[in-house]
Scaffold this active site. Structure first.
Site, mmCIF file in Angstrom:
data_model
loop_
_atom_site.group_PDB
_atom_site.id
_atom_site.type_symbol
_atom_site.label_atom_id
_atom_site.label_comp_id
_atom_site.label_asym_id
_atom_site.label_seq_id
_atom_site.Cartn_x
_atom_site.Cartn_y
_atom_site.Cartn_z
ATOM 1 N N GLY A 1 -20.065 15.232 38.105
ATOM 2 C CA GLY A 1 -20.567 16.060 37.010
ATOM 3 C C GLY A 1 -20.550 15.473 35.623
ATOM 4 N N GLU B 1 -16.411 12.556 43.007
ATOM 5 C CA GLU B 1 -17.769 12.477 43.584
ATOM 6 C C GLU B 1 -18.848 12.255 42.523
ATOM 7 O OE1 GLU B 1 -18.206 16.394 45.214
ATOM 8 O OE2 GLU B 1 -16.906 16.014 46.918
ATOM 9 N N GLY C 1 -22.226 11.041 40.759
ATOM 10 C CA GLY C 1 -23.574 10.660 41.176
ATOM 11 C C GLY C 1 -24.306 10.052 39.996
ATOM 12 N N ARG C 2 -24.657 10.950 39.045
ATOM 13 C CA ARG C 2 -25.455 10.544 37.891
ATOM 14 C C ARG C 2 -24.791 9.421 37.079
ATOM 15 N NH1 ARG C 2 -28.893 14.511 35.583
ATOM 16 N NH2 ARG C 2 -27.534 16.004 36.598
ATOM 17 N N ARG D 1 -37.760 15.876 37.274
ATOM 18 C CA ARG D 1 -36.792 16.457 36.343
ATOM 19 C C ARG D 1 -37.417 17.072 35.086
ATOM 20 N NH1 ARG D 1 -33.022 14.365 34.149
ATOM 21 N NH2 ARG D 1 -31.445 15.913 34.670
ATOM 22 N N CYS E 1 -52.088 18.161 39.513
ATOM 23 C CA CYS E 1 -52.812 19.331 39.021
ATOM 24 C C CYS E 1 -51.865 20.492 38.749
ATOM 25 C CB CYS E 1 -53.888 19.719 40.022
ATOM 26 S SG CYS E 1 -55.042 18.374 40.216
ATOM 27 N N TYR F 1 -31.375 11.361 40.767
ATOM 28 C CA TYR F 1 -32.231 12.538 40.981
ATOM 29 C C TYR F 1 -33.686 12.248 40.594
ATOM 30 C CZ TYR F 1 -27.522 14.373 41.104
ATOM 31 O OH TYR F 1 -26.194 14.549 41.406
HETATM 32 N N1 LLP Z 1 -20.489 16.764 44.234
HETATM 33 C C1 LLP Z 1 -21.193 17.864 44.579
HETATM 34 C C2 LLP Z 1 -20.626 18.795 45.548
HETATM 35 C C3 LLP Z 1 -22.448 18.095 44.005
HETATM 36 O O1 LLP Z 1 -23.133 19.197 44.333
HETATM 37 C C4 LLP Z 1 -22.983 17.175 43.061
HETATM 38 C C5 LLP Z 1 -24.295 17.384 42.459
HETATM 39 C C6 LLP Z 1 -22.225 16.023 42.753
HETATM 40 C C7 LLP Z 1 -20.970 15.868 43.349
HETATM 41 C C8 LLP Z 1 -22.703 14.957 41.811
HETATM 42 O O2 LLP Z 1 -22.853 15.422 40.523
HETATM 43 P P1 LLP Z 1 -23.191 14.387 39.345
HETATM 44 O O3 LLP Z 1 -22.006 13.471 39.171
HETATM 45 O O4 LLP Z 1 -24.388 13.630 39.754
HETATM 46 O O5 LLP Z 1 -23.433 15.235 38.169
HETATM 47 N N2 LLP Z 1 -31.009 17.580 40.442
HETATM 48 C C9 LLP Z 1 -30.193 17.799 39.278
HETATM 49 C C10 LLP Z 1 -28.731 17.564 39.565
HETATM 50 C C11 LLP Z 1 -28.200 18.366 40.715
HETATM 51 C C12 LLP Z 1 -26.755 18.074 41.022
HETATM 52 C C13 LLP Z 1 -26.342 18.689 42.292
HETATM 53 N N3 LLP Z 1 -24.995 18.412 42.678
HETATM 54 C C14 LLP Z 1 -30.701 16.946 38.125
HETATM 55 O O6 LLP Z 1 -31.683 16.222 38.306
HETATM 56 O O7 LLP Z 1 -30.157 17.003 37.029
#
Ligand code: LLP
Length: 420
Positions: free
Chosen positions: A239, A274, A276-277, A313, A343, A372
């Site tokens: 997050g 965890e 991601g981004r 996005r 479109c 994403y």
């Molecule tokens: N762990 C769980 C259980 C999650 O649901 C997520 C993201 C993460 C970790 C990773 O979160 P991060 O570190 O990436 O913030 N599509 C959206 C983002 C959706 C995130 C969903 N869950 C966007 O493009 O901003």
């Protein structure tokens, strides 16, 4: 910091000119930088070093198997939310011991698959899932390593569509219900409770919501242990936000790390994180070519060959992705609306973005598209999936080929009553 910089007047990924990749691969395409992925893992690892958590990459952010392999080589495990993501993680060579399984809708088939693979932990999100996991594990005569995902009811203060830790969100289990469920696990022979998990949202730009949620969960760990439960692992989710434009100042990983150490040190617990981004966001860009220039009632449009199907996005969250020219600007800048060919009126990457004089055929780059981006792309308007390219120093490789039309139609057939 990333490794997409101008060298000799043109944008390069590490040491490879983007123009060269575009000539070889065509456009649009995603390009990822290995050095940037490595750097992000290293920065996070150093920031969290006092507690040295297991880092499980949230596969949904950037699931290409070559990216996963790069991250696995840098020591990351995986956080998966589907059988498909588990398959990718395993294909990439990630050890099941380093895989956690999150998500609200795990099916029997997915649970069976994950049990067969012998993953590290199931992050369970409901009583119904817990019962199903128990049943599946009993059938296989194994014990499922389990954490309950807590919904701490904290406002992550991020975009409403990516907030997950408020009580009205579908994710997790309230502490009140979790207390009862932990007690019930004592009767479940297929469940081996090992911890707690949580994830309150994505692209958080302040530490305060994390701090509040983590403090609540810390107290809960103490309470559960006092009640006799084994709580060895604590999955703190992902997050942490990233900068999307100049002037964005999300919390520094080092400050995030200090906050975590302050809350959890002394708890004697194995942390799982965890992200991601944070790992992939600024490690990827989307390259597109101007197809047409168009002027309408005073607005200047650059119509490009990438669309909302390739990078969803902006259309979905009104999100901002910096757009820069691949050949460094040599003329004065003026305002363009950069739009895709799909479109839909929402197929706009950015309004009034300042760009040099453009011509059809010019290349543009959308930044911070590594997370994403490709993972949420589709083939709406029957636009084949966009290729992905991985750069490593002065080399590049296509890690997802451009989909051809025949391939796009694979699996579609005429009904038996229709003439072939
Ligand atoms: N762990 C769980 C259980 C999650 O649901 C997520 C993201 C993460 C970790 C990773 O979160 P991060 O570190 O990436 O913030 N599509 C959206 C983002 C959706 C995130 C969903 N869950 C966007 O493009 O901003």
């Amino acid at each position: 910091m990333d490794h997409f910089t101008y060298q000799h007047g043109e944008l390069c990924a590490e040491n490879v000119p983007i123009r060269r990749i575009a000539e070889a691969v065509g456009t649009p395409f995603y390009a990822y930088s290995t050095a940037t992925l490595h750097r992000h893992v290293q920065v996070l690892r150093e920031a969290l070093s006092p507690l040295s958590p297991m880092l499980c990459f949230a596969v949904k952010a950037c699931p290409n198997i070559a990216v996963l392999r790069t991250l696995a080589a840098a020591g990351m495990g995986a956080d998966v939310v589907s059988g498909g993501e588990l398959f990718r993680a395993r294909k990439a060579g990630i050890n099941p011991e380093n895989i956690v399984f999150s998500g609200v809708g795990k099916t029997r088939e997915e649970i069976d698959y994950a049990l067969e693979e012998g993953i590290r932990q199931f992050n369970v999100e409901s009583a119904s899932e817990l019962a199903l996991l128990n049943e599946c594990a009993l059938k296989k005569n194994v014990k499922a390593p389990t954490a309950l995902r807590i919904n701490p009811d904290v406002d992550a203060k991020t975009h409403a569509k990516i907030s997950t830790g408020k009580k009205e969100n579908k994710f997790g289990i309230s502490m009140r219900s979790a207390r009862l469920l932990y007690a019930e696990t004592a009767k479940m022979e297929g469940i081996s409770v090992q911890g707690i998990s949580m994830h309150i949202g994505s692209q958080l730009t302040s530490l305060a919501p994390f701090e509040e949620a983590y403090s609540r969960v810390r107290e809960f760990v103490v309470e559960l242990r006092a009640a006799g439960h084994t709580i060895r692992t604590l999955d703190i989710g992902g997050g942490l936000g990233v900068p999307y434009r100049d002037g964005d100042v999300p919390p520094l990983p080092a400050d995030y790390g200090r906050m975590i150490a302050g809350i959890f040190s002394g708890l004697d617990i194995e942390l799982i994180c965890e992200p991601g981004r944070l790992i992939a966001g600024n490690a990827g860009i989307l390259i597109t070519r101007v197809v047409h220039l168009k002027e309408n009632e005073g607005r200047h449009y650059a119509v490009v060959d990438a669309g909302m199907n390739d990078l969803m996005r902006p259309a979905l969250y009104d999100s901002h992705h910096d757009i820069i020219p691949v050949m460094a600007a040599t003329t004065a800048l003026s305002a363009f609306d950069v739009v895709g060919p799909v479109c839909e009126s929402s197929d706009v990457f950015m309004k009034d973005t300042m760009l040099p004089v453009l011509h059809a055929g010019d290349l543009l780059a959308l930044r911070t598209a590594g997370a994403y981006g490709a993972s949420m792309s589709g083939s709406y308007n029957s636009r084949p999936l966009t290729p992905e390219v991985l750069v490593n120093s002065d080399q590049f490789a296509v890690i997802r080929a451009r989909q051809g039309y025949e391939e796009m139609l694979r699996g579609e057939t005429f009904a038996p009553w229709q003439s072939p």
